[in-house]
Design an enzyme around this catalytic site. Structure first.
Site, PDB file in Angstrom:
ATOM      1  N   GLY A   1       1.498  -9.391   3.248  1.00  0.00           N
ATOM      2  CA  GLY A   1       2.375  -8.347   2.707  1.00  0.00           C
ATOM      3  C   GLY A   1       3.455  -9.055   1.919  1.00  0.00           C
TER       4      GLY A   1
ATOM      5  CB  CYS B   1      -1.149 -14.004   3.308  1.00  0.00           C
ATOM      6  SG  CYS B   1      -0.886 -14.270   1.559  1.00  0.00           S
TER       7      CYS B   1
ATOM      8  CG  HIS C   1      -5.087 -11.399   2.522  1.00  0.00           C
ATOM      9  ND1 HIS C   1      -4.333 -10.368   3.012  1.00  0.00           N
ATOM     10  CD2 HIS C   1      -4.293 -12.059   1.645  1.00  0.00           C
ATOM     11  CE1 HIS C   1      -3.143 -10.375   2.461  1.00  0.00           C
ATOM     12  NE2 HIS C   1      -3.090 -11.397   1.618  1.00  0.00           N
TER      13      HIS C   1
ATOM     14  CD  GLU D   1      -6.276  -8.970   5.666  1.00  0.00           C
ATOM     15  OE1 GLU D   1      -6.563 -10.161   5.867  1.00  0.00           O
ATOM     16  OE2 GLU D   1      -5.389  -8.606   4.874  1.00  0.00           O
TER      17      GLU D   1
HETATM   18  N1  GLN Z   1       3.665 -13.688  -1.688  1.00  0.00           N
HETATM   19  C1  GLN Z   1       3.807 -12.984  -0.474  1.00  0.00           C
HETATM   20  C2  GLN Z   1       5.072 -13.377   0.264  1.00  0.00           C
HETATM   21  O1  GLN Z   1       5.761 -14.269  -0.108  1.00  0.00           O
HETATM   22  C3  GLN Z   1       2.605 -13.183   0.406  1.00  0.00           C
HETATM   23  C4  GLN Z   1       1.395 -12.591  -0.252  1.00  0.00           C
HETATM   24  C5  GLN Z   1       0.418 -11.998   0.700  1.00  0.00           C
HETATM   25  O2  GLN Z   1       0.687 -11.818   1.897  1.00  0.00           O
HETATM   26  N2  GLN Z   1      -0.726 -11.642   0.173  1.00  0.00           N
HETATM   27  O3  GLN Z   1       5.389 -12.766   1.220  1.00  0.00           O
END
Ligand code: GLN
Length: 194
Positions: free
Chosen positions: A48, A80, A171, A173
C-alpha cells in the site's frame, strides 16, 4: 488451538492477502485496532502506501501494540509497504514516517521505479519458483548479519527472514498462488494471549 492470522487492514492490499490465507485453510481477522490484534497469533502487513500506514498506525494506537507483540516474538510477514514498515532504516521516506525495526534491513522506497515501471519476474524461493510482482517496490540496500536471504533478483535480496519476521519487496498475493502464505503459516508459533 487453530492459528488465527491477522491482516493489517488500515490501507492497501489487505483483502487479497486474506483470500490467500483462507485458501490454505487459515482463519483470518482484519486488524484495525489494538483490540483486534489481541485475537491473532500472527500478522500480515500488506502493500500500500507505507507513509500513510505509518500515520494510521499512530492514530489507531496500533503502533505501540504491534511493537509490543513483535517484542514478544509474534510472527509477521510484511510485503512491499509492509516490508518498509518492518525495516530498521527507511531511505527516501517521509520525515515523520516510522518503522518497527523488526528486521535488520535498510530499504529505499520506490527504488524499483514508478507504478508504470511495475514488472513481474520468476524468483527462486525456498518453496520453488514463484512469480514476483513488483509495484513501486522498495529495494533492500543493506542487510544485517542476522538476516537470511531467501530469494534474490539479479543479486539483490527480495525475500528475507530474521527469526519470526519475513519480508518481501514484491506482492505475493496477486497471482492466485498462496504457497508463500502457506510457508509463512508453517513458521508461526502461537503467541496469542486470549
Ligand atoms: N511505494 C510504496 C511505499 O513506499 C510501496 C508500494 C507497494 O506497497 N506496492 O509505501
Amino acid at each position: 488451538m487453530n492459528v488465527v492470522v491477522g491482516v493489517l487492514a488500515l490501507q492497501g492490499a489487505f483483502a487479497a492477502h486474506a483470500e490467500c490465507l483462507q485458501s490454505v485453510g487459515v482463519t483470518t481477522c482484519e486488524v484495525r485496532t489494538p483490540n483486534d490484534l489481541e485475537k491473532v497469533d500472527a500478522l500480515m502487513m500488506p502493500g500500500g502506501e507505507s507513509s500513510t500506514m505509518s500515520q494510521l498506525l499512530e492514530s489507531s494506537r496500533l503502533f505501540p501494540a504491534i511493537s509490543a507483540r513483535i517484542a514478544d516474538d509474534m510472527s509477521v510477514f510484511g510485503t512491499c509497504a509492509g516490508m518498509i514498515l518492518l525495516s530498521t532504516h527507511i531511505l527516501d521516506g517521509r520525515e515523520d514516517q516510522k518503522s518497527f525495526s523488526a528486521i535488520d534491513i535498510s530499504v529505499r522506497r520506490n527504488a524499483f521505479g514508478r507504478q508504470v515501471e511495475s514488472f513481474e519476474r520468476e524468483l527462486d524461493t525456498p518453496i520453488g519458483q514463484f512469480l514476483g510482482v513488483f509495484i513501486r517496490a522498495p529495494r533492500i540496500e543493506s542487510i544485517g548479519p542476522g538476516v537470511e536471504v531467501l530469494s534474490s533478483l539479479d543479486g539483490e535480496p527480495v525475500l528475507v527472514r530474521q527469526g519470526n519476521i519475513l519480508a518481501a519487496s514484491f506482492h505475493p498475493e496477486l497471482t492466485g498462488d498462496a504457497r508463500l502464505h502457506e510457508y509463512f503459516v508453517s513458521t508461526i508459533s502461537t503467541t496469542r494471549k486470549v
